[in-house]
Design a protein around this motif. Structure first.
Motif, PDB file in Angstrom:
ATOM      1  N   ALA A 153       0.815  -1.211   0.000  1.00 33.03           N
ATOM      2  CA  ALA A 153       0.000   0.000   0.000  1.00 33.03           C
ATOM      3  C   ALA A 153       0.853   1.267   0.000  1.00 33.03           C
ATOM      4  O   ALA A 153       1.852   1.369   0.696  1.00 33.03           O
ATOM      5  CB  ALA A 153      -0.924  -0.006   1.212  1.00 33.03           C
ATOM      6  N   GLY A 154       0.395   2.234  -0.786  1.00 35.07           N
ATOM      7  CA  GLY A 154       1.033   3.549  -0.832  1.00 35.07           C
ATOM      8  C   GLY A 154       0.425   4.454   0.227  1.00 35.07           C
ATOM      9  O   GLY A 154      -0.400   4.033   1.041  1.00 35.07           O
ATOM     10  N   PRO A 155       0.797   5.732   0.209  1.00 31.32           N
ATOM     11  CA  PRO A 155       0.310   6.659   1.233  1.00 31.32           C
ATOM     12  C   PRO A 155      -1.206   6.840   1.210  1.00 31.32           C
ATOM     13  O   PRO A 155      -1.839   6.935   2.269  1.00 31.32           O
ATOM     14  CB  PRO A 155       1.021   7.971   0.915  1.00 31.32           C
ATOM     15  N   ALA A 156      -1.811   6.892   0.045  1.00 34.16           N
ATOM     16  CA  ALA A 156      -3.272   7.074  -0.031  1.00 34.16           C
ATOM     17  C   ALA A 156      -3.997   5.863   0.552  1.00 34.16           C
ATOM     18  O   ALA A 156      -4.981   6.014   1.281  1.00 34.16           O
ATOM     19  CB  ALA A 156      -3.703   7.314  -1.474  1.00 34.16           C
ATOM     20  N   GLU A 157      -3.512   4.673   0.236  1.00 31.49           N
ATOM     21  CA  GLU A 157      -4.132   3.459   0.745  1.00 31.49           C
ATOM     22  C   GLU A 157      -3.988   3.365   2.263  1.00 31.49           C
ATOM     23  O   GLU A 157      -4.925   2.992   2.962  1.00 31.49           O
ATOM     24  CB  GLU A 157      -3.532   2.210   0.084  1.00 31.49           C
ATOM     25  N   ARG A 158      -2.801   3.728   2.759  1.00 35.43           N
ATOM     26  CA  ARG A 158      -2.587   3.705   4.213  1.00 35.43           C
ATOM     27  C   ARG A 158      -3.481   4.729   4.908  1.00 35.43           C
ATOM     28  O   ARG A 158      -4.046   4.444   5.969  1.00 35.43           O
ATOM     29  CB  ARG A 158      -1.115   3.943   4.538  1.00 35.43           C
ATOM     30  N   ALA A 159      -3.636   5.895   4.301  1.00 36.44           N
ATOM     31  CA  ALA A 159      -4.511   6.919   4.887  1.00 36.44           C
ATOM     32  C   ALA A 159      -5.966   6.447   4.899  1.00 36.44           C
ATOM     33  O   ALA A 159      -6.689   6.653   5.883  1.00 36.44           O
ATOM     34  CB  ALA A 159      -4.386   8.226   4.113  1.00 36.44           C
ATOM     35  N   PHE A 160      -6.405   5.795   3.820  1.00 37.19           N
ATOM     36  CA  PHE A 160      -7.772   5.287   3.751  1.00 37.19           C
ATOM     37  C   PHE A 160      -7.999   4.210   4.798  1.00 37.19           C
ATOM     38  O   PHE A 160      -9.018   4.209   5.496  1.00 37.19           O
ATOM     39  CB  PHE A 160      -8.070   4.746   2.352  1.00 37.19           C
ATOM     40  N   ASN A 161      -7.049   3.299   4.944  1.00 39.12           N
ATOM     41  CA  ASN A 161      -7.173   2.246   5.956  1.00 39.12           C
ATOM     42  C   ASN A 161      -7.156   2.839   7.365  1.00 39.12           C
ATOM     43  O   ASN A 161      -7.894   2.381   8.241  1.00 39.12           O
ATOM     44  CB  ASN A 161      -6.071   1.203   5.790  1.00 39.12           C
ATOM     45  N   ALA A 162      -6.331   3.858   7.587  1.00 41.57           N
ATOM     46  CA  ALA A 162      -6.321   4.530   8.894  1.00 41.57           C
ATOM     47  C   ALA A 162      -7.662   5.211   9.158  1.00 41.57           C
ATOM     48  O   ALA A 162      -8.167   5.183  10.283  1.00 41.57           O
ATOM     49  CB  ALA A 162      -5.187   5.542   8.954  1.00 41.57           C
ATOM     50  N   LEU A 163      -8.250   5.810   8.120  1.00 41.64           N
ATOM     51  CA  LEU A 163      -9.569   6.426   8.258  1.00 41.64           C
ATOM     52  C   LEU A 163     -10.611   5.379   8.656  1.00 41.64           C
ATOM     53  O   LEU A 163     -11.423   5.618   9.553  1.00 41.64           O
ATOM     54  CB  LEU A 163      -9.986   7.109   6.959  1.00 41.64           C
ATOM     55  N   LEU A 164     -10.582   4.224   8.002  1.00 43.96           N
ATOM     56  CA  LEU A 164     -11.548   3.171   8.325  1.00 43.96           C
ATOM     57  C   LEU A 164     -11.389   2.684   9.768  1.00 43.96           C
ATOM     58  O   LEU A 164     -12.385   2.521  10.484  1.00 43.96           O
ATOM     59  CB  LEU A 164     -11.410   1.995   7.353  1.00 43.96           C
ATOM     60  N   VAL A 165     -10.156   2.462  10.186  1.00 43.11           N
ATOM     61  CA  VAL A 165      -9.915   2.006  11.564  1.00 43.11           C
ATOM     62  C   VAL A 165     -10.379   3.073  12.554  1.00 43.11           C
ATOM     63  O   VAL A 165     -11.030   2.761  13.565  1.00 43.11           O
ATOM     64  CB  VAL A 165      -8.424   1.658  11.777  1.00 43.11           C
ATOM     65  N   THR A 166     -10.077   4.331  12.256  1.00 46.98           N
ATOM     66  CA  THR A 166     -10.505   5.426  13.133  1.00 46.98           C
ATOM     67  C   THR A 166     -12.027   5.495  13.214  1.00 46.98           C
ATOM     68  O   THR A 166     -12.588   5.644  14.303  1.00 46.98           O
ATOM     69  CB  THR A 166      -9.934   6.763  12.619  1.00 46.98           C
ATOM     70  N   LEU A 167     -12.696   5.377  12.063  1.00 41.96           N
ATOM     71  CA  LEU A 167     -14.163   5.401  12.072  1.00 41.96           C
ATOM     72  C   LEU A 167     -14.742   4.237  12.856  1.00 41.96           C
ATOM     73  O   LEU A 167     -15.736   4.396  13.568  1.00 41.96           O
ATOM     74  CB  LEU A 167     -14.708   5.407  10.644  1.00 41.96           C
ATOM     75  N   ILE A 168     -14.130   3.070  12.738  1.00 40.57           N
ATOM     76  CA  ILE A 168     -14.608   1.901  13.490  1.00 40.57           C
ATOM     77  C   ILE A 168     -14.492   2.162  14.992  1.00 40.57           C
ATOM     78  O   ILE A 168     -15.443   1.943  15.749  1.00 40.57           O
ATOM     79  CB  ILE A 168     -13.835   0.633  13.083  1.00 40.57           C
ATOM     80  N   LEU A 169     -13.328   2.641  15.416  1.00 40.85           N
ATOM     81  CA  LEU A 169     -13.127   2.906  16.844  1.00 40.85           C
ATOM     82  C   LEU A 169     -14.047   4.018  17.340  1.00 40.85           C
ATOM     83  O   LEU A 169     -14.617   3.920  18.435  1.00 40.85           O
ATOM     84  CB  LEU A 169     -11.664   3.242  17.109  1.00 40.85           C
ATOM     85  N   LEU A 170     -14.212   5.077  16.547  1.00 40.86           N
ATOM     86  CA  LEU A 170     -15.117   6.155  16.934  1.00 40.86           C
ATOM     87  C   LEU A 170     -16.562   5.686  17.000  1.00 40.86           C
ATOM     88  O   LEU A 170     -17.313   6.098  17.896  1.00 40.86           O
ATOM     89  CB  LEU A 170     -14.991   7.329  15.964  1.00 40.86           C
ATOM     90  N   THR A 171     -16.955   4.831  16.060  1.00 32.98           N
ATOM     91  CA  THR A 171     -18.314   4.299  16.068  1.00 32.98           C
ATOM     92  C   THR A 171     -18.569   3.511  17.352  1.00 32.98           C
ATOM     93  O   THR A 171     -19.633   3.642  17.969  1.00 32.98           O
ATOM     94  CB  THR A 171     -18.564   3.408  14.839  1.00 32.98           C
ATOM     95  N   ILE A 172     -17.606   2.704  17.746  1.00 27.68           N
ATOM     96  CA  ILE A 172     -17.745   1.942  18.993  1.00 27.68           C
ATOM     97  C   ILE A 172     -17.868   2.894  20.181  1.00 27.68           C
ATOM     98  O   ILE A 172     -18.768   2.746  21.017  1.00 27.68           O
ATOM     99  CB  ILE A 172     -16.553   0.974  19.175  1.00 27.68           C
TER     100      ILE A 172
END
Length: 103
Positions: A21-40
């Motif tokens: 993964a490049g920087p955009a992919e890593r940022a997108f995956n970080a966004l998803l993980v952050t959203l999951i944790l925030l949702t919880i």
């Protein structure tokens, strides 16, 4: 490795975590993980009556936004499924329905 040419191939390259993964992919995956944790955290906080009274509308909006983002990601992954290695083109069939052992 050649660059993907079709939209589906580009999307697959973006969503597939195994292709370096490049920087955009890593940022997108970080966004998803952050959203999951925030949702919880927001869901747990929303069970407190005082928080629900004060922030109920904001919590609902946040839930809708997260559901929309997760839904788009899911649809994107479904769209690129034919490019996944091992996909045989038969939708809805798993090893269990074929009565053979999964590898």
């Amino acid at each position: 490795m050649t660059a993907p040419t079709t939209f589906r191939a580009k999307l697959y390259s973006f969503l597939d975590p195994s292709d370096g993964a490049g920087p955009a992919e890593r940022a997108f995956n970080a966004l998803l993980v952050t959203l999951i944790l925030l949702t919880i955290a927001v869901t747990i906080a929303g069970t407190v009556p005082e928080v629900q009274r004060e922030y109920g509308r904001a919590i609902r909006i946040f839930d809708y936004v997260c559901a929309f983002v997760f839904g788009l990601e899911y649809l994107g992954r479904l769209y690129v499924t034919p490019l996944r290695p091992g996909f045989d083109g038969t939708p809805g069939r798993t090893c269990a329905t074929r009565r053979r052992r999964c590898r």
